[in-house]
Design a protein around this motif. Sequence first.
Motif, short mmCIF file in Angstrom:
data_model
loop_
_atom_site.label_atom_id
_atom_site.label_comp_id
_atom_site.label_asym_id
_atom_site.label_seq_id
_atom_site.Cartn_x
_atom_site.Cartn_y
_atom_site.Cartn_z
N ASN A 114 -0.15 -17.22 -3.78
CA ASN A 114 0.21 -18.38 -4.60
C ASN A 114 0.74 -17.98 -5.98
O ASN A 114 0.40 -18.58 -6.99
N ASN A 115 1.57 -16.93 -5.98
CA ASN A 115 2.23 -16.43 -7.18
C ASN A 115 1.29 -15.86 -8.24
O ASN A 115 1.68 -15.70 -9.40
N ARG A 116 0.05 -15.53 -7.83
CA ARG A 116 -0.80 -14.78 -8.76
C ARG A 116 -0.21 -13.38 -8.88
O ARG A 116 0.44 -12.88 -7.96
N LYS A 117 -0.44 -12.73 -9.99
CA LYS A 117 0.13 -11.40 -10.22
C LYS A 117 -0.64 -10.33 -9.47
O LYS A 117 -1.86 -10.39 -9.35
N VAL A 118 0.12 -9.34 -8.97
CA VAL A 118 -0.44 -8.14 -8.37
C VAL A 118 0.20 -6.92 -9.01
O VAL A 118 1.33 -6.99 -9.51
N ALA A 119 -0.53 -5.82 -9.00
CA ALA A 119 -0.02 -4.54 -9.47
C ALA A 119 -0.61 -3.46 -8.57
O ALA A 119 -1.67 -3.65 -7.97
N PHE A 120 0.10 -2.33 -8.48
CA PHE A 120 -0.38 -1.23 -7.66
C PHE A 120 -0.55 0.02 -8.52
O PHE A 120 0.30 0.32 -9.36
N LEU A 121 -1.65 0.71 -8.29
CA LEU A 121 -1.95 1.95 -8.99
C LEU A 121 -2.33 3.02 -7.99
O LEU A 121 -2.85 2.71 -6.92
N MET A 122 -2.09 4.27 -8.36
CA MET A 122 -2.58 5.40 -7.58
C MET A 122 -3.84 5.90 -8.27
O MET A 122 -3.80 6.28 -9.44
N LEU A 123 -4.94 5.87 -7.54
CA LEU A 123 -6.21 6.40 -8.04
C LEU A 123 -6.58 7.61 -7.21
O LEU A 123 -5.91 7.92 -6.22
N SER A 124 -7.65 8.27 -7.56
CA SER A 124 -8.03 9.50 -6.85
C SER A 124 -8.25 9.25 -5.36
O SER A 124 -8.06 10.15 -4.55
N TYR A 125 -8.64 8.04 -4.98
CA TYR A 125 -8.93 7.74 -3.57
C TYR A 125 -7.82 6.95 -2.88
O TYR A 125 -8.02 6.43 -1.79
N GLY A 126 -6.65 6.88 -3.50
CA GLY A 126 -5.51 6.24 -2.83
C GLY A 126 -4.92 5.10 -3.63
O GLY A 126 -5.22 4.91 -4.81
N ILE A 127 -4.08 4.34 -2.96
CA ILE A 127 -3.39 3.22 -3.61
C ILE A 127 -4.33 2.03 -3.71
O ILE A 127 -5.00 1.66 -2.74
N VAL A 128 -4.38 1.46 -4.91
CA VAL A 128 -5.19 0.28 -5.17
C VAL A 128 -4.29 -0.84 -5.66
O VAL A 128 -3.44 -0.63 -6.53
N GLU A 129 -4.45 -2.00 -5.04
CA GLU A 129 -3.76 -3.20 -5.51
C GLU A 129 -4.74 -3.99 -6.34
O GLU A 129 -5.90 -4.16 -5.96
N LEU A 130 -4.27 -4.49 -7.48
CA LEU A 130 -5.06 -5.41 -8.29
C LEU A 130 -4.46 -6.80 -8.12
O LEU A 130 -3.24 -6.96 -8.17
N LEU A 131 -5.31 -7.77 -7.90
CA LEU A 131 -4.90 -9.17 -7.73
C LEU A 131 -5.56 -9.97 -8.85
O LEU A 131 -6.79 -10.00 -8.95
N ASN A 132 -4.74 -10.56 -9.71
CA ASN A 132 -5.28 -11.37 -10.81
C ASN A 132 -5.98 -12.60 -10.23
O ASN A 132 -5.45 -13.24 -9.33
N SER A 133 -7.15 -12.91 -10.76
CA SER A 133 -7.94 -13.99 -10.17
C SER A 133 -7.36 -15.38 -10.45
O SER A 133 -7.72 -16.33 -9.77
N ASN A 134 -6.49 -15.51 -11.44
CA ASN A 134 -5.89 -16.84 -11.69
C ASN A 134 -4.43 -16.74 -12.02
O ASN A 134 -3.86 -15.73 -12.13
#
Length: 126
Positions: free
Chosen positions: A106-126
């Motif tokens: 629903n058009n919430r923002k996402v971002a992707f990061l590389m961390l030591s254990y792999g790719i992590v997506e962050l999903l903004n809660s609002n």
Amino acid sequence: MKFHHVGVACKDIQAELQSIRQLHKIIEETPVVFDENQQAELCMITVEDGLNIELVSGKPVENLLKKRISYYHICYEVDDIDKTIEYLTEKGGMLISPPKEAILFNNRKVAFLMLSYGIVELLNSN
């Protein structure tokens, strides 16, 4: 950060859905959507035990699929995506895709990061 879903790379979402249905009972399923910002087809399912799985097909996962890798990312829902990115990069994470709107969420923002254990997506809660 609160666990939200696991992302799975697949060549054909409909074929993957058929395979998953043979192994698990799907209790929720979104329509397959194309997200221009991500350059990917996406579908979110929830299986009987409550696990959310995002099926991803398209440009972001082409190289993984060539290597026969289907695990793509783990996603965490966060209250403030920018502060979380700042925290994770200070701790050694590398931002690989800055925040952008995601049609599947629903058009919430996402971002992707590389961390030591792999790719992590962050999903903004609002």
